[in-house]
Design an enzyme around this catalytic site. Structure first.
Site, mmCIF file in Angstrom:
data_model
loop_
_atom_site.group_PDB
_atom_site.id
_atom_site.type_symbol
_atom_site.label_atom_id
_atom_site.label_comp_id
_atom_site.label_asym_id
_atom_site.label_seq_id
_atom_site.Cartn_x
_atom_site.Cartn_y
_atom_site.Cartn_z
ATOM 1 N N CYS A 39 64.811 25.287 48.563
ATOM 2 C CA CYS A 39 63.687 24.606 47.920
ATOM 3 C C CYS A 39 64.001 23.125 47.745
ATOM 4 C CB CYS A 39 63.348 25.303 46.581
ATOM 5 S SG CYS A 39 61.704 24.883 45.966
ATOM 6 N N HIS A 71 62.853 31.456 47.812
ATOM 7 C CA HIS A 71 63.965 31.728 46.900
ATOM 8 C C HIS A 71 64.484 33.152 47.042
ATOM 9 C CE1 HIS A 71 63.556 27.976 44.637
ATOM 10 N NE2 HIS A 71 62.243 28.131 44.737
ATOM 11 N N GLU A 74 67.166 34.137 46.120
ATOM 12 C CA GLU A 74 67.966 34.422 44.917
ATOM 13 C C GLU A 74 67.144 35.103 43.830
ATOM 14 O OE1 GLU A 74 66.974 31.447 45.907
ATOM 15 O OE2 GLU A 74 66.607 30.055 44.244
#
Lengths: 765, 232
Positions: free
Chosen positions: B87, B204, B206
């Protein structure tokens, strides 16, 4: 100019007088007639101004008059609402801090506390939607992290006018962008909220922002300043002329310079806020701070007055040390500025260097601007001149307090379902309702909010009746504790019957948390009403509080923080009474949380009693074109019994999906579950005693729709618990099949549900 | 594997990233500060996480690309170090010239926070070894400026050299315009450096590493790294 000696002698905290005051130096005073005129322009009533004179024993200086007027404003003093707010229950064994601090605090187990509050930014958001909403988010974040909590979730309760009203699409667009712009940047997930549309908000939309944070239960910071001589420290962004008391706009003639006054709406800087969060939390991990408060409404004035007042201290500030954004600011401007992203702290002696190093690391301003005194007075100096000298105790104790006249809202007749003709039938009404403004998907809004940052959002918007956010600190301890968070209010019920409406707002918040498996613990309230000087408005307020108090008591769901926004009127017409409730609950294990998405092969069980209540229902408004009747009553005993049972079954793992029944009733709730899960259902007929539209679209309270593997087992459990329950169908297929045989594809319902807001807002990018 | 996560003052997805790396490697990553001028000895992965570096009131990542630690990261990458930018981190990598192209405003002109599906274009990289080529996984995206842009020659070179790591796709794996919400050139969601050791991507992964939160679709990316760097 001759000055009379002060008539009042302020008391110091020990009870001793602060010595003879007749010889006190005085600031440059306003001329008497001018002061009286300005007091009126600043919003002080004549009798309130007489109190100012009595307290000071002389005419005020401009700065002093500014301080009195903001501290005694409705916004800061709660002068019209306080007598009623006292009726709300605020205590429970798990309440660590009730109303009166920057935010409420509750114990959530594992030595952790949830810190939360909701606050309005209604007027600024209509004047300048982006900045108004953005700074609303910034302000409520500061209220929470100032208490030592890391913010973990934002929510927002929004009320807009009809989109075709003048400017309203720009307001909607700006508010949503502003909330996203601020929340996304500071890195706090925006996980939930609610939106209503009604013409009564055309000239006065509501933006209520809520923040929830997590702190260690034994590390809560408060605002009470103590320690004579302790340094008063200013941190954060510089002070500018933005957001200065709107009164200055109307009083340019007393200012010698003709510089154009800035708008009264503040400008937000979420990056500065992010730095402030990190720096404050870093400093809070040391033992340097005695007290801390954000500079919100009334900025430096309210923070310094309240901190010193709560601690029973005096405070002396040298305004030359205040970090300033521009040259030539006066004491009045600095005290009245509402520049954002600023905090005031009292440090322990000798800890200035430790604190300054942290704020320098985060590239924020840090300045010692004064110290605490034993005088019980606020004393302000600027450029070698005394600018203000006010005794603090009477500023608070003599603050106006009104028990304004109230007029009860007349009760409306109960509307029997059988007396209302159904103009279009059950099948046609469903897509019409699902695409209506108050029921359509809010995806267009939440797709602009980062709901996942932090990595702890287990149920995001649309996934469950309440947002579910795991507590990272619990994870670090090997736990998986989570919060269930919601905001709720049904303003059309509140208009029809403010007491039932207040009760319902609390009950629905409790129900939404319960429907995820969460144990509801406490609420924050945001009381949005019209002009309190009108008896019917004050009557709405008093009745709503009465209803809320009854529900909070019956549901063990105390109020720990709140905010009041009055005078929400345009051209003499008030908004719908809107006591927005923000509820917080806890789940011991995030894995227990259930959502509302339907899966195939499950029995659908309706919990609670259905009388087919159509009064004030969305079906009545959207399909029959009528806004009338008494709203559905909340039976608090049944509410509690039904909810406690549902929560217990969720925790036993018996419930695959759960949704509370609210706006739109049973069939809308089922359709929302079907859309979320992409799964249809086949439905059984309702009772013969009720008209079909009452059964499917009535808004009786205290009800849930459950999807379960073992329907028979659940019905038996419900019978044993004395909870009304019945099977209404079974999930599966790709359509909702109504008892009469009509089949409505879930895909078509989803399309109807999703199209409204994107279509309305297309082209407004 | 010794990972370091770089903190800029406006970084906000560092905790998400730390949890993901810890889950995949069992080790807590080091937190590095933007004013640091050197990386800790033994660092074998640098992560530039999501957020708003210095507020990003200027072009996203433009100031971060000039920060003190960026010199150390560039040298680390030149020595063959692994750098992951997610990002805002991807924006920094393009601004710093470690990856080609730029991230423009989303084509919708709005912040986009939603799930997307990513098609793995090659599985023989340190970041994708645990995936199959063509496999699709779900990830959260949350950005205002994720619209990948490069001139045609650059795009052709990236494609020709196999440096497109991830593309926006439908759940079935088709790289359609509808699946490409931010309007990226050729549906590009993530690209690699020629030595395959620098990866920049907008979504993302994560945020999808924990079955308690939102599934584990993104976990293989971090497990791939753990495996690749354990062997290194």
């Amino acid at each position: 100019m001759s000055i009379d000696p002060p008539a009042l002698t302020p008391s110091s905290p020990s009870g001793a007088t602060s010595g003879p005051t007749s010889g006190r130096p005085v600031p440059a005073l306003l001329e008497a007639d001018r002061a009286r005129q300005l007091a009126g322009e600043f919003g002080l009533k004549p009798e309130e101004y007489e109190r100012v004179l009595a307290i000071l024993g002389r005419t005020p200086s401009l700065t002093e008059l500014g301080i009195f007027s903001v501290m005694w404003s409705e916004h800061c003093s709660y002068k019209s609402s306080r007598v009623w707010l006292r009726e709300l229950p605020t205590k429970a064994p798990w309440v660590i801090q009730g109303p009166g601090e920057n935010a409420g605090v509750i114990d959530i187990g594992d030595g952790l506390a949830a810190v939360f509050k909701m606050e309005s930014h209604n007027h600024p958001s209509f004047i300048e939607p982006y900045q108004g909403a953005a700074t609303g988010v910034g302000g409520i974040l500061r209220d929470v992290f100032t208490m030592g909590a890391r913010p973990i979730a934002n929510l927002n309760a929004l009320r807009f006018g009809l989109p075709d009203a003048p400017r309203m699409k720009q307001v909607i667009d700006g508010v949503v962008r502003g909330i996203g712009g601020y929340g996304n940047c500071v890195g706090v997930p925006t996980v939930g909220g609610e939106v209503n549309f009604h013409p009564r908000y055309n000239g006065n939309p509501l933006v209520n922002a809520m923040t929830v944070g997590i702190a260690r239960a034994d590390r809560i910071f408060t605002a009470a300043a103590t320690g004579i001589g302790n340094p008063v420290v200013y941190v954060g962004s510089k002070t500018g002329r933005d957001g200065i008391h709107g009164a200055t706009m109307a009083s340019t003639e007393f200012s010698a310079d003709s510089e154009e006054k800035r708008p009264t709406v503040q400008i937000g800087d979420p990056f500065a806020e992010k730095l402030l969060i990190e720096a404050c939390l870093e400093l809070m991990a040391t033992d340097a701070i005695v007290a801390i408060q954000d500079m919100g409404a009334a900025g430096l004035t309210s923070s310094s007055v309240e901190m010193a007042g709560k601690g029973g201290m005096g405070i002396e500030l040298v305004l030359d040390h205040v970090p300033q954004r521009e040259a030539g600011m006066t004491a009045y401007e600095m005290m009245l500025s509402e520049s954002q992203e600023r905090m005031l702290m009292i440090l322990k002696p000798g800890r200035e260097a430790v604190a300054e190093a942290i704020f320098t690391k985060w590239e924020l301003d840090f300045a010692v601007i004064g110290h605490l005194t034993e005088t019980g007075r606020i004393v302000l100096r600027h450029k070698g001149q005394l600018e203000a000298d006010i005794p603090l105790a009477p500023l608070e104790s003599e603050a106006p307090l009104y028990r304004r006249p109230t007029a009860e809202t007349p009760k409306q007749p109960v509307l029997e379902a059988a007396s209302v003709a159904d103009p279009m039938g059950i099948e046609a009404a469903l897509p019409a309702l699902l695409s209506s403004l108050d029921l359509c998907s809010r995806r267009w809004i939440w797709d602009q909010y980062d709901s996942m940052v932090g990595g702890q959002t287990a149920k995001r918007p649309g996934a469950a009746d309440a947002a579910i956010v795991r507590v990272e600190e619990s994870l670090e301890q090997g736990g998986a504790r989570a919060l269930a968070i919601t905001t709720d209010c049904t303003p059309r019920y509140c208009l029809a019957d403010p007491e039932e409406g207040g009760k319902q707002a609390v009950a629905e918040a409790w129900r939404n948390i319960t429907a995820t498996g969460g144990l509801p613990l406490a609420v924050t309230d945001n009381m949005n009403f019209g002009n309190p000087e009108k008896p019917e408005i004050m009557g709405q307020f008093a009745a709503a509080v009465r209803g809320m108090a009854a529900a909070c008591t019956a549901l063990d769901f105390p109020v720990v923080s709140g905010n009041v926004s009055l005078y929400n009127e345009t051209e003499g017409r008030g908004i719908l009474p809107t006591p927005a409730i923000g509820g917080v609950g806890v789940l011991e294990d995030v894995a227990q949380a259930v959502g509302l998405a339907l899966a195939p092969g499950l029995d659908l069980i309706l919990i609670g009693e259905t009388r087919g209540w159509l009064g004030q229902s969305l079906w009545l408004r959207e399909i029959a074109g009528r806004e009338e009747g008494a709203p559905p009553p909340v039976d608090l005993a049944a509410e509690r019994r039904n909810g406690d049972a549902v929560r217990g079954w969720i925790r036993e793992g018996r419930i695959a999906a759960c949704h509370d029944l609210s706006d739109g009733g049973l069939l809308v709730a089922l359709a929302e579950m079907a859309i979320a899960g992409g799964t249809g259902a086949t439905l059984l007929p309702g009772p013969a005693s009720l008209p079909a539209h009452g059964w499917w679209y009535g808004e009786d309270q205290g009800r849930y729709l459950l999807a379960v593997q073992d329907g028979a087992g659940l019905l038996a459990a419900a019978r044993a618990a004395g909870v009304p329950a019945q099977r209404i169908g079974r999930s599966g297929g790709e359509a909702l099949v109504l008892p009469e045989g009509a089949s409505i594809s879930v895909a078509s319902l989803a399309e109807a549900h999703e199209r409204t807001l994107p279509a309305l807002m297309a082209g407004d990018a | 594997m010794q990972a370091g996560i770089v903190l800029f003052p406006g970084t906000n997805r560092e905790r998400d990233m730390a949890l993901a790396l810890q889950r995949a490697t069992g080790r807590r990553p080091a937190m590095l500060w933007h004013r640091d001028t050197a990386l800790p000895a033994g660092t074998d992965l640098v992560v530039l996480p999501g957020g708003f570096s210095y507020g990003d009131y200027l072009r996203c990542g433009a100031m971060a690309a000039q920060s003190p630690i960026m010199r150390a990261i560039r040298a680390f990458a030149d020595r063959g170090g692994h750098v992951l930018g997610v990002c805002n981190g991807f924006q920094m990598l393009t601004e710093a010239g470690l990856l080609p192209g730029a991230l423009l405003r989303n084509a919708t002109l709005r912040f986009l926070s939603m799930d997307c599906h990513l098609r793995v274009e090659r599985a023989d990289t340190p970041y994708t070894g645990r995936f199959q080529r063509g496999q699709v996984f779900r990830a959260t995206m949350a950005h205002g400026d994720g619209n990948y842009f490069a001139d045609d020659a650059t795009l052709d070179r990236l494609e020709g050299e196999g440096l497109v790591a991830l593309r926006y796709a439908t759940p079935a794996g088709e790289a359609t315009p509808e699946a490409n919400r931010n309007g990226s050139a050729r549906n590009i969601a993530g690209i690699l450096s020629p030595n395959l050791r620098v990866l920049g991507l907008m979504p993302h992964p994560e945020n999808q590493v924990d079955p308690q939160i939102d599934g584990t679709d993104g976990l293989p990316l971090f497990e791939s790294l753990a495996e690749a760097l354990a062997a290194a």
